[in-house]
Design a protein around this motif. Structure first.
Motif, PDB file in Angstrom:
ATOM      1  N   ARG A 187     -14.445 -13.394  -9.914  1.00 46.81           N
ATOM      2  CA  ARG A 187     -14.499 -11.947 -10.114  1.00 46.81           C
ATOM      3  C   ARG A 187     -15.156 -11.313  -8.894  1.00 46.81           C
ATOM      4  O   ARG A 187     -16.023 -11.904  -8.266  1.00 46.81           O
ATOM      5  N   LYS A 188     -14.732 -10.103  -8.561  1.00 49.25           N
ATOM      6  CA  LYS A 188     -15.256  -9.408  -7.382  1.00 49.25           C
ATOM      7  C   LYS A 188     -16.393  -8.492  -7.808  1.00 49.25           C
ATOM      8  O   LYS A 188     -16.180  -7.394  -8.324  1.00 49.25           O
ATOM      9  N   ALA A 189     -17.615  -8.953  -7.588  1.00 47.07           N
ATOM     10  CA  ALA A 189     -18.794  -8.177  -7.997  1.00 47.07           C
ATOM     11  C   ALA A 189     -18.850  -6.825  -7.283  1.00 47.07           C
ATOM     12  O   ALA A 189     -19.416  -5.861  -7.825  1.00 47.07           O
ATOM     13  N   GLU A 190     -18.268  -6.742  -6.093  1.00 47.22           N
ATOM     14  CA  GLU A 190     -18.331  -5.490  -5.334  1.00 47.22           C
ATOM     15  C   GLU A 190     -17.509  -4.378  -5.979  1.00 47.22           C
ATOM     16  O   GLU A 190     -17.588  -3.213  -5.556  1.00 47.22           O
ATOM     17  N   LYS A 191     -16.740  -4.693  -7.010  1.00 49.38           N
ATOM     18  CA  LYS A 191     -15.972  -3.663  -7.710  1.00 49.38           C
ATOM     19  C   LYS A 191     -16.880  -2.714  -8.498  1.00 49.38           C
ATOM     20  O   LYS A 191     -16.476  -1.647  -8.914  1.00 49.38           O
ATOM     21  N   VAL A 192     -18.120  -3.138  -8.708  1.00 47.02           N
ATOM     22  CA  VAL A 192     -19.070  -2.329  -9.476  1.00 47.02           C
ATOM     23  C   VAL A 192     -20.256  -1.955  -8.598  1.00 47.02           C
ATOM     24  O   VAL A 192     -20.814  -2.809  -7.905  1.00 47.02           O
ATOM     25  N   ARG A 193     -20.638  -0.694  -8.635  1.00 48.35           N
ATOM     26  CA  ARG A 193     -21.836  -0.226  -7.943  1.00 48.35           C
ATOM     27  C   ARG A 193     -22.716   0.527  -8.916  1.00 48.35           C
ATOM     28  O   ARG A 193     -22.203   1.289  -9.761  1.00 48.35           O
ATOM     29  N   ILE A 194     -23.985   0.345  -8.808  1.00 49.51           N
ATOM     30  CA  ILE A 194     -24.941   1.131  -9.580  1.00 49.51           C
ATOM     31  C   ILE A 194     -25.539   2.166  -8.646  1.00 49.51           C
ATOM     32  O   ILE A 194     -26.119   1.819  -7.613  1.00 49.51           O
ATOM     33  N   ILE A 195     -25.357   3.410  -8.985  1.00 54.11           N
ATOM     34  CA  ILE A 195     -25.821   4.512  -8.121  1.00 54.11           C
ATOM     35  C   ILE A 195     -26.993   5.202  -8.799  1.00 54.11           C
ATOM     36  O   ILE A 195     -26.898   5.640  -9.944  1.00 54.11           O
ATOM     37  N   GLU A 196     -28.105   5.268  -8.068  1.00 55.51           N
ATOM     38  CA  GLU A 196     -29.308   5.915  -8.639  1.00 55.51           C
ATOM     39  C   GLU A 196     -29.626   7.178  -7.877  1.00 55.51           C
ATOM     40  O   GLU A 196     -29.307   7.338  -6.736  1.00 55.51           O
TER      41      GLU A 196
END
Length: 196
Positions: A187-196
């Protein structure tokens, strides 16, 4: 097989925790571990044993599906679970259409609601996870739907599903006891970003 047995054991723990209504830390940790384990060990299964699934188990899987989140409480889907479906088409493209699964769930979306595809996806995921927790594998399938919709010989089968007017077959899910243990695909973890 070891991962799968661990998954079942985790669910037994979850079941024992859920009954008491306790929110003690260890109960919560056990519940989280059980849910995470079912999600992380689930695989798409494309080879099935010649083994029946009980009606009670199928109903439990369906009940999990209809308890998924859905927009505006509309439940903008209809489901038909069919034993050994025979869609009526001929030719090599119809061989192994449903991967030899003993049961197939056909899921239709309400065309009058623009987010019905989301509801159908949530319903399907709940069914898939509920099945896996019970030792039953599954595989989401879109190609059979494309093929059946484009083949006039399949019209009687599609009509036999008796979806309400305004509902269109979207995808299907094969269900059966697994006859394989596929490895997880990357799975490509970079497909998800957490933006704060």
């Amino acid at each position: 097989m070891r991962k799968f047995l661990y998954s079942i054991a985790s669910l037994i723990v979850l079941g024992s925790c859920a009954g008491g209504g306790s929110t003690a830390g260890t109960d919560v940790d056990a519940a989280v571990a059980a849910v995470d384990n079912v999600i992380m060990t689930r695989r798409s299964i494309r080879q099935y044993k010649d083994q029946e699934i009980s009606r009670e188990t199928l109903q439990a899987i369906a009940d999990a599906g209809i308890n998924a989140p859905n927009g505006q409480g509309r439940q903008a889907y209809e489901v038909r679970i069919v034993r050994d479906p025979q869609p009526g088409g001929e030719g090599p493209q119809f061989r192994g259409l449903f991967k030899g699964a003993p049961y197939v769930a056909f899921i239709a979306a309400d065309t009058s609601y623009d987010m019905s595809h989301v509801d159908c996806g949530l319903l399907g995921e709940n069914m898939i996870l509920a099945a896996w927790a019970r030792g039953i594998g599954s595989c989401c399938l879109a190609q059979p739907v494309r093929l059946m919709k484009g083949t006039p010989e399949c019209r009687p089968f599609l009509d036999s599903l008796d979806f309400s007017e305004g509902y269109e077959l979207l995808y299907c899910i094969a269900f059966g006891y697994p006859a394989e243990e596929p490895d997880a695909r990357p799975r490509k973890a970079e497909k998800v970003r957490i933006i704060e």
